[in-house]
Write an enzyme that holds these catalytic residues in place. Structure first.
Site, mmCIF file in Angstrom:
data_model
loop_
_atom_site.group_PDB
_atom_site.id
_atom_site.type_symbol
_atom_site.label_atom_id
_atom_site.label_comp_id
_atom_site.label_asym_id
_atom_site.label_seq_id
_atom_site.Cartn_x
_atom_site.Cartn_y
_atom_site.Cartn_z
ATOM 1 N N GLY A 122 -17.956 -3.048 -0.271
ATOM 2 C CA GLY A 122 -17.933 -3.048 -1.733
ATOM 3 C C GLY A 122 -17.147 -1.878 -2.283
ATOM 4 C CE1 TYR A 151 -3.132 -2.964 0.222
ATOM 5 C CE2 TYR A 151 -3.416 -2.565 2.568
ATOM 6 C CZ TYR A 151 -3.701 -3.297 1.438
ATOM 7 O OH TYR A 151 -4.579 -4.355 1.527
HETATM 8 N N1 LIG Z 1 -6.166 -8.575 1.111
HETATM 9 C C1 LIG Z 1 -6.428 -7.858 0.050
HETATM 10 O O1 LIG Z 1 -6.088 -8.206 -1.068
HETATM 11 C C2 LIG Z 1 -7.190 -6.570 0.225
HETATM 12 C C3 LIG Z 1 -7.796 -5.946 -0.889
HETATM 13 C C4 LIG Z 1 -8.501 -4.773 -0.678
HETATM 14 C C5 LIG Z 1 -8.603 -4.243 0.601
HETATM 15 N N2 LIG Z 1 -7.989 -4.856 1.652
HETATM 16 C C6 LIG Z 1 -8.090 -4.332 3.025
HETATM 17 O O2 LIG Z 1 -9.452 -4.178 3.361
HETATM 18 C C7 LIG Z 1 -9.699 -2.848 3.796
HETATM 19 C C8 LIG Z 1 -11.108 -2.415 3.426
HETATM 20 O O3 LIG Z 1 -11.356 -2.589 2.058
HETATM 21 P P1 LIG Z 1 -11.553 -1.372 1.021
HETATM 22 O O4 LIG Z 1 -10.977 -0.137 1.607
HETATM 23 O O5 LIG Z 1 -11.080 -1.887 -0.280
HETATM 24 O O6 LIG Z 1 -13.115 -1.250 0.854
HETATM 25 P P2 LIG Z 1 -14.376 -0.951 1.772
HETATM 26 O O7 LIG Z 1 -14.028 -1.012 3.185
HETATM 27 O O8 LIG Z 1 -15.431 -1.831 1.247
HETATM 28 O O9 LIG Z 1 -14.746 0.541 1.337
HETATM 29 C C9 LIG Z 1 -13.866 1.609 1.513
HETATM 30 C C10 LIG Z 1 -14.420 2.805 0.768
HETATM 31 O O10 LIG Z 1 -15.688 3.164 1.322
HETATM 32 C C11 LIG Z 1 -15.678 4.494 1.808
HETATM 33 N N3 LIG Z 1 -16.417 4.462 3.097
HETATM 34 C C12 LIG Z 1 -16.039 3.821 4.233
HETATM 35 N N4 LIG Z 1 -16.970 3.947 5.176
HETATM 36 C C13 LIG Z 1 -17.980 4.668 4.635
HETATM 37 C C14 LIG Z 1 -19.214 5.122 5.121
HETATM 38 N N5 LIG Z 1 -19.625 4.845 6.342
HETATM 39 N N6 LIG Z 1 -19.995 5.860 4.263
HETATM 40 C C15 LIG Z 1 -19.598 6.138 3.017
HETATM 41 N N7 LIG Z 1 -18.416 5.718 2.496
HETATM 42 C C16 LIG Z 1 -17.617 4.995 3.293
HETATM 43 C C17 LIG Z 1 -14.224 4.883 1.941
HETATM 44 O O11 LIG Z 1 -14.039 6.246 1.648
HETATM 45 P P3 LIG Z 1 -13.256 7.236 2.653
HETATM 46 O O12 LIG Z 1 -11.943 6.601 2.968
HETATM 47 O O13 LIG Z 1 -13.116 8.481 1.846
HETATM 48 O O14 LIG Z 1 -14.161 7.375 3.835
HETATM 49 C C18 LIG Z 1 -13.551 4.009 0.855
HETATM 50 O O15 LIG Z 1 -13.566 4.652 -0.396
HETATM 51 C C19 LIG Z 1 -8.584 -2.034 3.123
HETATM 52 O O16 LIG Z 1 -8.365 -0.808 3.776
HETATM 53 C C20 LIG Z 1 -7.423 -2.976 3.212
HETATM 54 O O17 LIG Z 1 -6.807 -2.876 4.496
HETATM 55 C C21 LIG Z 1 -7.299 -6.017 1.464
#
Ligand SMILES: NC(=O)c1ccc[n+]([C@@H]2O[C@H](COP(=O)([O-])OP(=O)(O)OC[C@H]3O[C@@H](n4cnc5c(N)ncnc54)[C@H](OP(=O)(O)O)[C@@H]3O)[C@@H](O)[C@H]2O)c1
Length: 325
Positions: free
Chosen positions: A206, A56
């Site tokens: 998502g 990251y």
């Molecule tokens: N192992 C892997 O391959 C892998 C892949 C992807 C992700 N991950 C991990 O999983 C974590 C979470 O996944 P993700 O970040 O991809 O997706 P997510 O948690 O599904 O969604 C994150 C997105 O949603 C927004 N968001 C969060 N809470 C919100 C709310 N209450 N209302 C409106 N928008 C909201 C965030 O924007 P803002 O930040 O602007 O609030 C961000 O753009 C990552 O941070 C990472 O640590 C791991």
């Protein structure tokens, strides 16, 4: 917040994903001070599992997490990942889970995180060029040396999970799981339950879509990886908005936000599942953590389970090749 165990690792059941603070999404890296406040507020609210990875940034997200947890290390179940940066010359974006690469990677992560131990160290993607037994053997040595406490895998398939667990107990699998990514349900989750391995659900919102806050992709930066995600493209995006409307309707019935019901649905799938929603804003962190207190009736759960499936794969073609099935 309610705690659960992943394998034998105790965590508060809602974690925090730090990726989007430094990478992958529009606005990443633009307000590190708010990102740090978000991580610290998470700890104040009882979150323990904080998730980052060497790739990251690369590197800068681990540094950011390290700064945020300085002086509070013992409150954190610190999780990071290796294997998407090849330190032998090819650099970031190349799979390498060879024992030599792990040795280099772990030292860098420990230094950037400002710690002497990683609580949960994941292989980020299975490396087809390295037998998983060799990878887990090297990780088991790091456990013996006290540099890491627990071993995880990410997006590994059933064969590799079994093979890895035969070498050393695997504590958690981190893979995508949400209302619109149900891939782990038929095969992976039953195997994890048979072996006593926990499940960390990434992108549980998502990638923000399930929150109902994304109605257009026009404002995404060119570096935003959702720009090449099939679910956010053209007709798929329009169709997927209908699924979001269904989530919004159920959320309004529940008296919670769409993000909260998306998380509460995941929590209801079992006491071995820890979602790690990502946000770089304190207000959204507070909203997401409050999902711990959202109770869904059997009928509401059923309606959420039946939300229209997503149209389009959950990663682009190149990234799908790295998903081990
Ligand atoms: N192992 C892997 O391959 C892998 C892949 C992807 C992700 N991950 C991990 O999983 C974590 C979470 O996944 P993700 O970040 O991809 O997706 P997510 O948690 O599904 O969604 C994150 C997105 O949603 C927004 N968001 C969060 N809470 C919100 C709310 N209450 N209302 C409106 N928008 C909201 C965030 O924007 P803002 O930040 O602007 O609030 C961000 O753009 C990552 O941070 C990472 O640590 C791991």
């Amino acid at each position: 917040m309610k705690h659960i165990t992943l394998g034998d690792l105790d965590v508060a059941r809602i974690g925090l994903g730090a990726m989007g603070m430094s990478a992958a999404y529009t606005g990443a890296g633009t307000d590190d001070a708010e990102s740090i406040r978000t991580i610290q507020r998470a700890l104040d609210l009882g979150v323990t599992l904080v998730d980052t990875a060497e790739i990251y940034g690369p590197y800068v997200n681990e540094e950011l997490v390290g700064r945020a947890i300085k002086g509070r290390r013992d409150e954190v179940v610190l999780a990071t990942k290796f294997g998407m940066v090849s330190h032998a010359g090819q650099g970031p974006g190349h799979l390498d889970s060879s024992p030599a690469n792990i040795r280099t990677a772990v030292e860098g992560s420990l230094q950037r995180l400002g710690t002497d131990r990683i609580d949960l160290y994941y292989q980020h993607r299975v490396d087809p060029a390295t037998p998983i037994e060799d990878t887990v053997g090297a990780l088991a040595d790091l456990v013996s040396e006290g540099k890491i406490r627990h071993i995880g895998l990410s997006e590994a398939g059933v064969d590799n999970i079994r093979r890895a667990h035969a070498v050393h107990p695997i504590t958690a699998l981190q893979s995508e799981y949400s209302l619109w990514t149900r891939d782990p349900e038929p095969d992976v989750l039953p195997l994890l339950r048979e072996l006593g391995i926990g499940f960390v659900a990434y992108s549980p919102l998502g990638r923000g879509f399930l929150t109902g806050q994304i109605k257009s992709t026009a404002d995404f930066d060119d570096s935003d990886n959702r720009k090449t995600n099939p679910r956010f493209e053209g007709e798929n995006f329009e169709q997927n908005l209908r699924a979001v409307a269904e989530v919004e309707a159920i959320a309004s019935d529940v008296g919670a936000t769409p993000a909260q019901v998306a998380l509460a649905w995941l929590l209801a799938q079992g006491d071995d599942i820890a979602p790690i929603p990502g946000t770089k804003r304190v207000s959204r962190l507070e909203e997401n953590v409050a999902a711990d207190g959202v109770e869904l009736t059997a009928e509401q759960l059923q309606k959420l389970t039946e939300v229209s499936p997503a149209v389009g794969e959950h990663h682009n073609e190149q990234q799908m090749k790295w998903i081990d099935r």
